[in-house]
Design a protein around this motif. Structure first.
Motif, PDB file in Angstrom:
ATOM      1  N   ALA A 193       0.835  -1.190   0.000  1.00  8.45           N
ATOM      2  CA  ALA A 193       0.000   0.000   0.000  1.00  8.45           C
ATOM      3  C   ALA A 193       0.874   1.246   0.000  1.00  8.45           C
ATOM      4  N   PRO A 194       0.578   2.230  -0.838  1.00 13.52           N
ATOM      5  CA  PRO A 194       1.341   3.485  -0.802  1.00 13.52           C
ATOM      6  C   PRO A 194       1.116   4.213   0.513  1.00 13.52           C
ATOM      7  N   ASP A 195       2.116   4.912   0.978  1.00 10.71           N
ATOM      8  CA  ASP A 195       2.002   5.622   2.244  1.00 10.71           C
ATOM      9  C   ASP A 195       1.205   6.908   2.070  1.00 10.71           C
ATOM     10  N   PHE A 196       0.704   7.432   3.165  1.00 17.28           N
ATOM     11  CA  PHE A 196       0.129   8.775   3.183  1.00 17.28           C
ATOM     12  C   PHE A 196       0.559   9.451   4.476  1.00 17.28           C
ATOM     13  N   VAL A 197       0.512  10.765   4.473  1.00 16.64           N
ATOM     14  CA  VAL A 197       0.721  11.556   5.689  1.00 16.64           C
ATOM     15  C   VAL A 197      -0.377  12.607   5.698  1.00 16.64           C
ATOM     16  N   TYR A 198      -1.388  12.394   6.551  1.00 17.43           N
ATOM     17  CA  TYR A 198      -2.568  13.249   6.555  1.00 17.43           C
ATOM     18  C   TYR A 198      -2.764  13.927   7.903  1.00 17.43           C
ATOM     19  N   GLU A 199      -3.460  15.052   7.859  1.00 16.89           N
ATOM     20  CA  GLU A 199      -3.798  15.761   9.096  1.00 16.89           C
ATOM     21  C   GLU A 199      -4.738  14.915   9.940  1.00 16.89           C
ATOM     22  N   ASN A 200      -4.415  14.834  11.242  1.00 15.26           N
ATOM     23  CA  ASN A 200      -5.249  14.096  12.195  1.00 15.26           C
ATOM     24  C   ASN A 200      -6.176  15.076  12.898  1.00 15.26           C
ATOM     25  N   HIS A 201      -7.426  14.732  13.011  1.00 15.50           N
ATOM     26  CA  HIS A 201      -8.413  15.598  13.659  1.00 15.50           C
ATOM     27  C   HIS A 201      -8.001  15.940  15.082  1.00 15.50           C
ATOM     28  N   LYS A 202      -7.276  15.044  15.722  1.00 14.12           N
ATOM     29  CA  LYS A 202      -6.862  15.273  17.112  1.00 14.12           C
ATOM     30  C   LYS A 202      -5.605  16.136  17.204  1.00 14.12           C
ATOM     31  N   GLY A 203      -5.010  16.438  16.041  1.00 14.92           N
ATOM     32  CA  GLY A 203      -3.816  17.268  16.016  1.00 14.92           C
ATOM     33  C   GLY A 203      -2.643  16.553  15.384  1.00 14.92           C
ATOM     34  N   GLY A 204      -1.755  17.316  14.733  1.00 14.99           N
ATOM     35  CA  GLY A 204      -0.587  16.739  14.099  1.00 14.99           C
ATOM     36  C   GLY A 204      -0.935  15.995  12.837  1.00 14.99           C
ATOM     37  N   LYS A 205      -0.006  15.184  12.387  1.00 15.15           N
ATOM     38  CA  LYS A 205      -0.195  14.395  11.169  1.00 15.15           C
ATOM     39  C   LYS A 205       0.015  12.912  11.471  1.00 15.15           C
ATOM     40  N   THR A 206      -0.634  12.072  10.679  1.00 13.12           N
ATOM     41  CA  THR A 206      -0.549  10.614  10.864  1.00 13.12           C
ATOM     42  C   THR A 206      -0.243   9.963   9.526  1.00 13.12           C
ATOM     43  N   SER A 207       0.676   9.015   9.532  1.00 16.64           N
ATOM     44  CA  SER A 207       1.032   8.297   8.307  1.00 16.64           C
ATOM     45  C   SER A 207       0.518   6.868   8.370  1.00 16.64           C
ATOM     46  N   LEU A 208       0.348   6.270   7.213  1.00 22.36           N
ATOM     47  CA  LEU A 208      -0.005   4.859   7.163  1.00 22.36           C
ATOM     48  C   LEU A 208       1.163   4.020   7.674  1.00 22.36           C
ATOM     49  N   GLU A 209       2.375   4.466   7.378  1.00 16.45           N
ATOM     50  CA  GLU A 209       3.580   3.759   7.824  1.00 16.45           C
ATOM     51  C   GLU A 209       3.609   3.593   9.333  1.00 16.45           C
ATOM     52  N   SER A 210       3.106   4.599  10.052  1.00 15.36           N
ATOM     53  CA  SER A 210       3.126   4.556  11.524  1.00 15.36           C
ATOM     54  C   SER A 210       2.202   3.492  12.095  1.00 15.36           C
ATOM     55  N   MET A 211       1.311   2.945  11.258  1.00 20.67           N
ATOM     56  CA  MET A 211       0.354   1.945  11.739  1.00 20.67           C
ATOM     57  C   MET A 211       0.781   0.520  11.401  1.00 20.67           C
ATOM     58  N   LYS A 212       1.968   0.354  10.845  1.00 16.77           N
ATOM     59  CA  LYS A 212       2.464  -0.994  10.565  1.00 16.77           C
ATOM     60  C   LYS A 212       2.522  -1.796  11.856  1.00 16.77           C
ATOM     61  N   GLY A 213       2.235  -3.077  11.729  1.00 14.18           N
ATOM     62  CA  GLY A 213       2.123  -3.937  12.902  1.00 14.18           C
ATOM     63  C   GLY A 213       0.674  -4.194  13.264  1.00 14.18           C
ATOM     64  N   LYS A 214      -0.230  -3.433  12.644  1.00 14.18           N
ATOM     65  CA  LYS A 214      -1.660  -3.610  12.867  1.00 14.18           C
ATOM     66  C   LYS A 214      -2.371  -3.776  11.517  1.00 14.18           C
ATOM     67  N   TYR A 215      -3.510  -4.441  11.560  1.00 11.72           N
ATOM     68  CA  TYR A 215      -4.405  -4.396  10.411  1.00 11.72           C
ATOM     69  C   TYR A 215      -4.987  -2.988  10.358  1.00 11.72           C
ATOM     70  N   VAL A 216      -5.212  -2.483   9.164  1.00  9.83           N
ATOM     71  CA  VAL A 216      -5.774  -1.142   9.007  1.00  9.83           C
ATOM     72  C   VAL A 216      -6.984  -1.223   8.072  1.00  9.83           C
TER      73      VAL A 216
END
Length: 330
Positions: A193-216
């Motif tokens: 899956a291609p990565d993304f870096v998107y604005e998080n509603h709770k603040g800051g940014k979140t990437s798909l890469e940061s969620m590796k280790g979990k099903y998404v």
């Protein structure tokens, strides 16, 4: 699938005869959903009929020849109407399609439509759309031949026959386009899956890469999208059922920039759970384009290594999704 099949009818330009000639319709409904029924042409209300003291809906009104939709609450039927018709309908709203009967002038064409609706509802469209191209095209041709064969044998109104065939071709064309998209989506399965870096509603940014280790499980949506909003209660229930397990529920909004504040407010007011993200360039975001997303809602399931399991995953409202997740998530 009834709703999908009706899409072409809602937007297809009807064969019409302009003028103020009238027709009469009389409807008897057991277990009716309300005291008013509606005739619509696409999204436009043509007629509202109130129930009389005998429990019957009856009206004589100006009409132009073409396809209409008859609504009792959320239930509906396709009708072919034209000046001079004196059409009588009867049904039980608890078994709307199965009990729909017609008599009087115009009964033959509308009986044909009612029978066609029941035939279409029995089709396994999921299996049809899962076929490889050769078998899919063969099945489409078989449906075309079967439907037009029934029409030719019925010897109905000439204009009705033309309109029905045009609508059939529009529906089959829509199925072909949908099948082409599904086949393209399948090619993305088992790829990174291609990565993304998107604005998080709770603040800051979140990437798909940061969620590796979990099903998404990714929900691509927008605040203006009715079908997207309809999935929210089911998505919330999934989040509750899998809380604390090895899965992240991520909602990616493709709202355009002018609706950015609307997105922020909507997420807060509706108390949306999971990880709420805002795509950087809405529909033109690289991640959105990589998955060929041109309609929403769209759902994507990715494994803990970042590999796509299903580029067109089942919706939260589909029981198949829970079955799939139960087999994966611990």
């Amino acid at each position: 699938m009834k709703k999908w099949i009706s899409t072409a009818l809602l937007f297809l330009v009807s064969i019409t005869v302009f003028g103020q000639e009238t027709m009469t319709i009389q409807v008897e409904i057991a277990n009716r959903n309300g005291d008013v029924v509606y005739l619509k042409e696409g999204r436009k209300n043509v007629l509202e009929i109130k129930v009389d003291d005998k429990g019957i809906f009856k009206s004589t009104f100006p009409i132009k020849e073409g396809m209409y939709q008859f609504f009792d609450g959320n239930e509906y039927a396709q009708l072919f109407l034209k000046p001079g018709y004196d059409l009588k309908m009867s049904l039980d709203a608890k078994k709307f399609d199965e009990t729909l009967k017609f008599s009087g002038k115009g009964a033959n064409e509308n009986t044909f439509l009612a029978e066609q609706s029941l035939i279409d509802q029995k089709m396994d469209f999921d299996s049809l759309l899962a076929m490889e191209e050769t078998n899919f095209n063969k099945a489409i041709e078989e449906k075309r031949n079967a439907d037009t064969g029934r029409l030719d044998k019925a010897a109905l109104d000439t204009n009705f026959a033309t309109l029905f065939k045009n609508t059939l071709e529009a529906n089959l064309s829509g199925l072909k386009q949908y099948h082409t998209q599904i086949m393209a989506n399948k090619k993305l399965n088992n790829t990174a899956a291609p990565d993304f870096v998107y604005e998080n509603h709770k603040g800051g940014k979140t990437s798909l890469e940061s969620m590796k280790g979990k099903y998404v499980y990714i929900d691509v949506w927008a605040t203006w999208c009715g079908p997207c909003r309809a999935e929210i209660p089911f998505l919330k229930e999934l989040e509750k059922n899998y809380h604390g397990k090895n899965i992240e529920f991520v909602s990616v909004s493709v709202d355009v920039e002018k609706d950015y504040e609307k997105w922020k407010t909507f997420v807060t007011e509706k108390a949306l759970g999971g990880t709420q993200l805002y795509a950087d360039k809405n529909w033109n975001s690289d991640f959105i384009k990589a998955f060929g997303i041109n309609s929403i809602p769209r759902f994507i399931l990715i494994d803990p290594k970042g590999v796509v399991i299903d580029a067109d995953a089942a919706r939260p409202s589909n029981p198949k999704l829970k079955t799939q997740l139960d087999g994966l998530v611990k």
